[in-house]
Design a protein around this motif. Structure first.
Motif, mmCIF file in Angstrom:
data_model
loop_
_atom_site.group_PDB
_atom_site.id
_atom_site.type_symbol
_atom_site.label_atom_id
_atom_site.label_comp_id
_atom_site.label_asym_id
_atom_site.label_seq_id
_atom_site.Cartn_x
_atom_site.Cartn_y
_atom_site.Cartn_z
ATOM 1 N N LEU A 79 -15.368 -11.661 1.514
ATOM 2 C CA LEU A 79 -15.601 -13.088 1.723
ATOM 3 C C LEU A 79 -15.795 -13.394 3.203
ATOM 4 O O LEU A 79 -16.651 -14.200 3.583
ATOM 5 C CB LEU A 79 -14.421 -13.892 1.171
ATOM 6 N N LEU A 80 -15.015 -12.730 4.054
ATOM 7 C CA LEU A 80 -15.105 -12.951 5.499
ATOM 8 C C LEU A 80 -16.229 -12.163 6.149
ATOM 9 O O LEU A 80 -16.481 -12.315 7.348
ATOM 10 C CB LEU A 80 -13.776 -12.577 6.161
ATOM 11 N N GLY A 81 -16.902 -11.294 5.380
ATOM 12 C CA GLY A 81 -17.984 -10.492 5.929
ATOM 13 C C GLY A 81 -17.503 -9.394 6.852
ATOM 14 O O GLY A 81 -18.249 -8.940 7.718
ATOM 15 N N LEU A 82 -16.274 -8.935 6.671
ATOM 16 C CA LEU A 82 -15.706 -7.914 7.540
ATOM 17 C C LEU A 82 -15.803 -6.544 6.875
ATOM 18 O O LEU A 82 -15.304 -6.362 5.760
ATOM 19 C CB LEU A 82 -14.236 -8.227 7.856
ATOM 20 N N PRO A 83 -16.410 -5.567 7.541
ATOM 21 C CA PRO A 83 -16.509 -4.216 6.966
ATOM 22 C C PRO A 83 -15.209 -3.439 7.109
ATOM 23 O O PRO A 83 -15.082 -2.537 7.918
ATOM 24 C CB PRO A 83 -17.642 -3.583 7.780
ATOM 25 N N SER A 84 -14.211 -3.811 6.310
ATOM 26 C CA SER A 84 -12.934 -3.093 6.322
ATOM 27 C C SER A 84 -13.008 -1.912 5.358
ATOM 28 O O SER A 84 -14.015 -1.701 4.686
ATOM 29 C CB SER A 84 -11.781 -4.026 5.946
ATOM 30 N N SER A 85 -11.929 -1.162 5.263
ATOM 31 C CA SER A 85 -11.932 0.079 4.510
ATOM 32 C C SER A 85 -11.417 -0.116 3.084
ATOM 33 O O SER A 85 -10.251 -0.460 2.885
ATOM 34 C CB SER A 85 -11.066 1.124 5.229
ATOM 35 N N SER A 86 -12.276 0.117 2.102
ATOM 36 C CA SER A 86 -11.819 0.124 0.705
ATOM 37 C C SER A 86 -10.837 1.258 0.459
ATOM 38 O O SER A 86 -9.898 1.128 -0.335
ATOM 39 C CB SER A 86 -13.024 0.270 -0.233
ATOM 40 N N SER A 87 -11.064 2.375 1.146
ATOM 41 C CA SER A 87 -10.179 3.530 0.978
ATOM 42 C C SER A 87 -8.764 3.195 1.419
ATOM 43 O O SER A 87 -7.783 3.460 0.707
ATOM 44 C CB SER A 87 -10.701 4.704 1.812
ATOM 45 N N HIS A 88 -8.627 2.594 2.588
ATOM 46 C CA HIS A 88 -7.294 2.271 3.091
ATOM 47 C C HIS A 88 -6.647 1.156 2.283
ATOM 48 O O HIS A 88 -5.416 1.082 2.200
ATOM 49 C CB HIS A 88 -7.372 1.910 4.566
ATOM 50 N N ALA A 89 -7.471 0.268 1.713
ATOM 51 C CA ALA A 89 -6.915 -0.735 0.808
ATOM 52 C C ALA A 89 -6.270 -0.059 -0.402
ATOM 53 O O ALA A 89 -5.178 -0.439 -0.843
ATOM 54 C CB ALA A 89 -8.007 -1.703 0.364
ATOM 55 N N LEU A 90 -6.946 0.961 -0.918
ATOM 56 C CA LEU A 90 -6.393 1.698 -2.053
ATOM 57 C C LEU A 90 -5.123 2.446 -1.654
ATOM 58 O O LEU A 90 -4.114 2.411 -2.367
ATOM 59 C CB LEU A 90 -7.433 2.670 -2.588
ATOM 60 N N PHE A 91 -5.154 3.109 -0.505
ATOM 61 C CA PHE A 91 -3.978 3.853 -0.052
ATOM 62 C C PHE A 91 -2.809 2.910 0.213
ATOM 63 O O PHE A 91 -1.660 3.208 -0.127
ATOM 64 C CB PHE A 91 -4.297 4.637 1.223
ATOM 65 N N GLY A 92 -3.098 1.785 0.848
ATOM 66 C CA GLY A 92 -2.035 0.828 1.135
ATOM 67 C C GLY A 92 -1.398 0.295 -0.131
ATOM 68 O O GLY A 92 -0.164 0.218 -0.244
ATOM 69 N N GLY A 93 -2.242 -0.089 -1.108
ATOM 70 C CA GLY A 93 -1.693 -0.572 -2.372
ATOM 71 C C GLY A 93 -0.875 0.485 -3.077
ATOM 72 O O GLY A 93 0.195 0.201 -3.642
ATOM 73 N N LEU A 94 -1.346 1.732 -3.050
ATOM 74 C CA LEU A 94 -0.636 2.825 -3.719
ATOM 75 C C LEU A 94 0.704 3.107 -3.053
ATOM 76 O O LEU A 94 1.730 3.265 -3.735
ATOM 77 C CB LEU A 94 -1.516 4.071 -3.700
ATOM 78 N N ILE A 95 0.722 3.131 -1.725
ATOM 79 C CA ILE A 95 1.968 3.404 -1.006
ATOM 80 C C ILE A 95 2.953 2.262 -1.207
ATOM 81 O O ILE A 95 4.147 2.491 -1.474
ATOM 82 C CB ILE A 95 1.671 3.628 0.490
ATOM 83 N N GLY A 96 2.486 1.012 -1.092
ATOM 84 C CA GLY A 96 3.389 -0.125 -1.268
ATOM 85 C C GLY A 96 4.000 -0.182 -2.651
ATOM 86 O O GLY A 96 5.206 -0.412 -2.813
ATOM 87 N N ALA A 97 3.176 0.043 -3.685
ATOM 88 C CA ALA A 97 3.684 -0.002 -5.056
ATOM 89 C C ALA A 97 4.652 1.148 -5.323
ATOM 90 O O ALA A 97 5.689 0.968 -5.990
ATOM 91 C CB ALA A 97 2.516 0.050 -6.036
ATOM 92 N N ALA A 98 4.352 2.348 -4.792
ATOM 93 C CA ALA A 98 5.231 3.499 -5.008
ATOM 94 C C ALA A 98 6.577 3.315 -4.316
ATOM 95 O O ALA A 98 7.632 3.649 -4.882
ATOM 96 C CB ALA A 98 4.546 4.775 -4.511
ATOM 97 N N VAL A 99 6.551 2.780 -3.110
ATOM 98 C CA VAL A 99 7.813 2.554 -2.384
ATOM 99 C C VAL A 99 8.656 1.512 -3.107
ATOM 100 O O VAL A 99 9.890 1.655 -3.230
ATOM 101 C CB VAL A 99 7.521 2.124 -0.934
ATOM 102 N N MET A 100 8.025 0.445 -3.601
ATOM 103 C CA MET A 100 8.770 -0.570 -4.342
ATOM 104 C C MET A 100 9.370 0.019 -5.615
ATOM 105 O O MET A 100 10.482 -0.343 -6.032
ATOM 106 C CB MET A 100 7.838 -1.739 -4.693
#
Length: 421
Positions: A98-119
């Motif tokens: 939405l913001l037009g920012l080329p961020s990383s889909s890969s790191h979004a996946l890794f971040g979500g996976l790490i956060g959910a696993a830690v919780m």
């Protein structure tokens, strides 16, 4: 082995939705410079990229192995954790799109996976050494290496072509851009499509359908390849505009150098099993190519916003993933609530995007001034000087005339008063 349950089916579908968002979010990686320099029309560019992403999905499974059996400990992992991770990744992808920012889909996946696993199971569920060596170090090194390589390649290109006809060489480099863009698309398929393969394989392992360490089944490879290809074909026009025009202005030789450098880094990393961000690599290449040309200007305000998004991706997606996992841990009602929030959030972001839509017709236009923060005075002055033609003689004369005040009006003489001698 157990049969696929309803929850596991939902996780597989959600993973393919993430793969779809990855496709339209990261189309810019391969095609932004090709479109911005006019080497290919927008629709033809994304069609070619989609086809090669699909082909690339079948070339390797090394990155998929890193995700399915490397970052998170499979033992004791619940299927709900993967669902929560995907929710975090999808929502962050949509926000940055939405913001037009080329961020990383890969790191979004890794971040979500790490956060959910830690919780779910605490920090012991995360393989820290794998995260550092396979994710964090490549995230820092890859864009720098690609940027330096593209900058040197650009300088070498202009040195070789010194004194030649610029228009004639531009045609050759446009053809080279098409080939190098295809190579980037192929590399994107070998790296990013595999991330979804890995996450689906991990879900199948946690559900007892596959044994730990298994390779992705063929149906997983096919479905992941098709999902990312479909997303790629739709085109992430907002991010394409940022990458093609928002960071810097590129000529065909620069575009060719940027894409060649990015493809080399991505393919080498895929071969080694490094799950790097193709977005970061391509962004670094574009900036390097922009700096490689004499007088080239990088819009550092846009780059700074992009760097901030890169830094926020892992923790932001991790927090959303952790929150989603907290809800899914409450039982069936929590899983349903997370699914509803995902659909509602995605719909809300899409509705916001309709306020200022971007499509293939205006993707080659530079972002409007209202969409970009103000540049530093030096950069603005340099950019204006680079694009403003010298004034004509008529224009100078008109400006001088406008600055000379008109003579004051003279009052008419009084007939009853004698004239001064």
């Amino acid at each position: 082995m157990e049969h696929i349950t309803l929850l596991l089916a939902i996780v597989v579908v959600t993973a393919l939705v993430f793969d779809f968002t990855n496709g339209f979010h990261d189309t810019a990686n391969a095609m932004a410079t090709t479109i911005s320099t006019g080497a290919l029309k927008p629709k033809a560019a994304v069609a070619m990229s989609a086809a090669l992403n699909l082909v690339g999905a079948f070339l390797s499974v090394e990155v998929a192995k890193t995700i399915s059996g490397g970052i998170i400990n499979e033992k004791g992992l619940r299927t709900e954790v993967i669902f929560a991770a995907l929710v975090g990744a999808i929502l962050w992808n949509l926000v940055t799109w939405l913001l037009g920012l080329p961020s990383s889909s890969s790191h979004a996946l890794f971040g979500g996976l790490i956060g959910a696993a830690v919780m779910s199971a605490g920090w012991s569920s995360v393989n820290g050494s794998t995260v550092v060596t396979k994710v964090l170090l490549p995230a820092v090194a890859a864009p720098i290496v690609a940027g330096v390589a593209s900058m040197l390649a650009t300088r070498l290109t202009y040195r070789i072509n010194r004194g030649t006809d610029e228009k004639a060489t531009a045609k050759g480099y446009r053809a080279g851009q098409i080939a190098s863009a295809g190579l980037v698309s192929l590399a994107h398929g070998t790296n990013d499509a595999q991330k979804t393969m890995g996450i689906i394989t991990l879900a199948l392992v946690t559900g007892g359908v596959l044994h730990p360490g298994a390779n992705p089944p063929m149906w997983v490879i096919v479905s992941a390849g098709l999902a990312i290809a479909m997303g790629t074909y739709l085109g992430g026009w907002r991010i394409i505009r940022t990458m093609g025009k928002g960071l810097t202005e590129l000529a065909p030789p620069q575009g060719f150098a940027a894409q060649s450098g990015a493809a080399t880094v991505i393919l080498a990393s895929s071969h080694l099993g490094f799950s790097l961000s193709t977005t970061q690599v391509c962004s670094g290449s574009v900036m390097g190519a922009g700096l490689g040309r004499k007088g080239g200007v990088v819009r550092w305000s846009t780059a700074t916003r992009m760097f901030v998004a890169w830094g926020l991706t892992l923790p932001a997606a991790g927090l959303v993933g952790a929150g989603a996992e907290f809800l899914t841990g409450q039982g069936t009602w929590g899983i349903v609530l997370v699914a509803v929030l995902l659909v509602a959030g995605s719909g809300f972001i899409w509705k916001l995007s309709r306020r200022s839509p971007v499509d293939h017709n205006d993707v080659t236009a530079a972002p409007a001034a209202s969409e970009l923060p103000a540049e530093p005075a030096g950069v603005v002055t340099t950019a204006i000087a680079a694009v403003t033609p010298p004034p004509t003689v008529a224009a100078v004369a008109a400006d001088l005339t406008a600055t000379i005040p008109a003579p004051a009006p003279v009052a008419p003489a009084d007939p009853a008063r004698p004239a001064a001698v």
